[in-house]
Write a protein that holds these residues in place. Structure first.
Motif, PDB file in Angstrom:
ATOM      1  N   CYS A 196     -25.612  66.941  21.559  1.00  0.00           N
ATOM      2  CA  CYS A 196     -25.454  65.521  21.876  1.00  0.00           C
ATOM      3  C   CYS A 196     -24.554  64.855  20.848  1.00  0.00           C
ATOM      4  N   CYS A 212     -26.992  62.020  18.786  1.00  0.00           N
ATOM      5  CA  CYS A 212     -27.996  62.403  17.800  1.00  0.00           C
ATOM      6  C   CYS A 212     -27.694  63.767  17.191  1.00  0.00           C
ATOM      7  N   CYS A 237     -32.914  65.478  22.791  1.00  0.00           N
ATOM      8  CA  CYS A 237     -32.565  64.065  22.780  1.00  0.00           C
ATOM      9  C   CYS A 237     -33.779  63.158  22.972  1.00  0.00           C
ATOM     10  N   CYS A 240     -28.154  58.259  23.055  1.00  0.00           N
ATOM     11  CA  CYS A 240     -28.032  59.588  23.649  1.00  0.00           C
ATOM     12  C   CYS A 240     -27.694  59.475  25.134  1.00  0.00           C
TER      13      CYS A 240
HETATM   14 ZN   LIG Z   1     -29.083  62.948  21.719  1.00  0.00          ZN
END
Ligand SMILES: [Zn+2]
Length: 166
Positions: free
Chosen positions: A15, A18, A25, A34
């Motif tokens: 991701c 994050c 996530c 996210c």
């Molecule tokens: Zn994420």
């Protein structure tokens, strides 16, 4: 050449918000970011990955009911700090500070601050009254709004009182 015995993780996508694999996530602290990142960068995956945020909020709402959530900051209508000079004896003035608790300030805490700042005797003399030994009205007009930003000059009322000549 890849070692055929080692199974590399297939299609692990990290991701962009994050930095964790997408499957984590929903445990991140920035689920909103996210989801946004996912929808912008991997719209196909966005449909398949669940970032459990909205439904979590709904759960909270159901549990708590409307309006029973976090306590709202209470605004007291008649908040006002008053400063008054009171001549206790010849050449001796005291400054009375009242109303600090209407701004959520503990008079004991304020009293300690005043006594260390002005190097003077200072005592809590009532539920919401502090008596400072000496004439510190002008100093208080500066100090109070500086120390407690919820109080402005306009919230401080000078009740007067004629100080003795210093
Ligand atoms: Zn994420």
């Amino acid at each position: 050449m890849a070692d055929p015995d080692v199974k590399y993780p297939v299609n692990v996508t990290y991701c962009g918000a994050c930095t964790m694999p997408l499957e984590y996530c929903e445990y991140s602290n920035c689920k909103d970011m996210c989801r946004e990142w996912l929808e912008q960068n991997l719209p196909d995956l966005a449909a398949t990955v669940t970032i459990d945020d909205v439904s979590d909020e709904k759960k909270h709402q159901k549990r708590g009911g409307k309006g029973t959530g976090k306590p709202k900051k209470t605004v007291t209508m008649a908040s006002k700090v008053t400063l008054q000079i009171s001549a206790r004896s010849k050449n001796k003035n005291v400054t009375l500070v009242k109303g600090l608790s209407t701004f959520g300030i503990d008079p004991k805490v304020a009293g300690k601050l005043f006594s260390s700042r002005f190097a003077c005797g200072c005592s809590v003399t009532g539920a919401d009254e502090i008596t400072i030994q000496g004439d510190f009205k002008d100093d208080l007009f500066d100090l109070i709004p500086q120390k407690w930003t919820q109080i402005t000059d306009d919230d401080i009322e000078d009740l007067g009182g004629e100080p003795n000549k210093r």
